[in-house]
Scaffold this active site. Structure first.
Site, PDB file in Angstrom:
ATOM      1  N   TYR A  48       0.814  -1.210   0.000  1.00 44.97           N
ATOM      2  CA  TYR A  48       0.000   0.000   0.000  1.00 44.97           C
ATOM      3  C   TYR A  48       0.853   1.268   0.000  1.00 44.97           C
ATOM      4  CZ  TYR A  48      -3.699  -3.279   1.411  1.00 44.97           C
ATOM      5  OH  TYR A  48      -4.574  -4.344   1.485  1.00 44.97           O
ATOM      6  N   HIS A 106       0.342 -12.013   1.374  1.00 41.18           N
ATOM      7  CA  HIS A 106      -0.635 -11.227   0.614  1.00 41.18           C
ATOM      8  C   HIS A 106      -1.287 -12.047  -0.506  1.00 41.18           C
ATOM      9  CE1 HIS A 106      -1.526  -6.718  -0.223  1.00 41.18           C
ATOM     10  NE2 HIS A 106      -2.565  -7.460  -0.548  1.00 41.18           N
ATOM     11  N   ASN A 136      -6.137 -14.171   0.071  1.00 43.62           N
ATOM     12  CA  ASN A 136      -6.422 -14.576  -1.310  1.00 43.62           C
ATOM     13  C   ASN A 136      -6.090 -16.043  -1.592  1.00 43.62           C
ATOM     14  OD1 ASN A 136      -7.242 -11.874  -2.354  1.00 43.62           O
ATOM     15  ND2 ASN A 136      -5.129 -11.350  -1.797  1.00 43.62           N
TER      16      ASN A 136
END
Length: 246
Positions: A48, A106, A136
């Site tokens: 991010y 991630h 994910n």
């Protein structure tokens, strides 16, 4: 929400505030507003690009460490055992924290994510993060991780999987696989599909909202809580932040 998994336990607020796409210029305003609205769970990631700015906000406003729950994630190009350790240390330094509450893989990078998981186990055992999980991961990714560790007596099972889930993007078999079969807490990102009209203006959702005199967003979030999800929301306005958490 209280969860105890295999060798790994974590208590976390059942709703969190997502820091994705919050610019460094805006993060102080957004974070202070989120705190004012009542959020104490912040979902971040190295990808991010705002962890250092977020850490500065926490330091400047003297936010008590015990009051907040902070998540970070290792990005795809930093996976592998040693690289993951290095990535975690950078995040920890940027956040100016002594530990991270929840650290996630991630994405399940092929041929790498299992070694990445070994690094997370090391960080957890060293007390550098309070809980570890994935993001994910589909059933096949999780099965690959389990198979990789089938002879590892010290394997620590992920206690969290962060997935894109909302009333229009719902896979009950996937949810059942993680929640019931493996006792994994599922966090839902994009529970409001970034305020997409197809979701918030859906006739079934607006009908329920009108019946109970609540917003469409509140209907969607209630649906998520009924499915035992930890929901990660975001907004740039204090009014909607308060609405989403109530």
């Amino acid at each position: 929400l209280n969860h105890a998994g295999s060798h790994c336990s974590v208590e976390m607020p059942a709703i969190g505030f997502g820091l994705y796409n919050v610019s460094c210029a805006d993060i102080e305003k957004v974070t202070v507003a989120a705190l004012q609205a009542g959020y104490r769970h912040f979902d971040g990631a190295s990808f991010y690009g705002n962890e250092a700015a977020f850490g500065q906000v926490l330091k400047k406003h003297k936010i008590s460490r015990n009051e907040i729950f902070v998540t970070s994630k290792v990005w795809n190009d930093c996976q592998g055992y040693e690289q993951t350790i290095d990535s975690f240390n950078r995040s920890l330094k940027n956040l100016q924290l002594q530990y991270i509450d929840l650290f996630l893989v991630h994405w399940p990078v092929p041929d790498t994510h299992c070694q990445t998981w070994r690094a997370l186990e090391h960080l957890y055992r060293n007390g550098q993060c309070k809980a570890i999980g994935v993001s994910n991961y589909m059933e096949n990714d999780f099965e690959e991780l389990l198979t990789f560790n089938q002879h590892n007596k010290n394997f620590i099972q992920p206690c969290v999987n962060q997935l894109c889930i909302n009333p229009l993007y719902f896979q009950p078999c996937l949810l059942d696989y993680f929640q019931r079969k493996h006792n994994v807490v599922v966090q839902a990102y994009k529970p409001l599909e970034r305020a997409d009209a197809a979701l918030l203006n859906h006739p079934n959702i607006t009908a329920i909202a009108n019946k109970y005199h609540v917003s469409a967003a509140q209907v969607c979030l209630k649906w998520g809580f009924q499915h035992k999800l930890v929901e990660l929301v975001k907004s740039s306005t204090l009014q909607r932040m308060k609405e989403n958490i109530n």
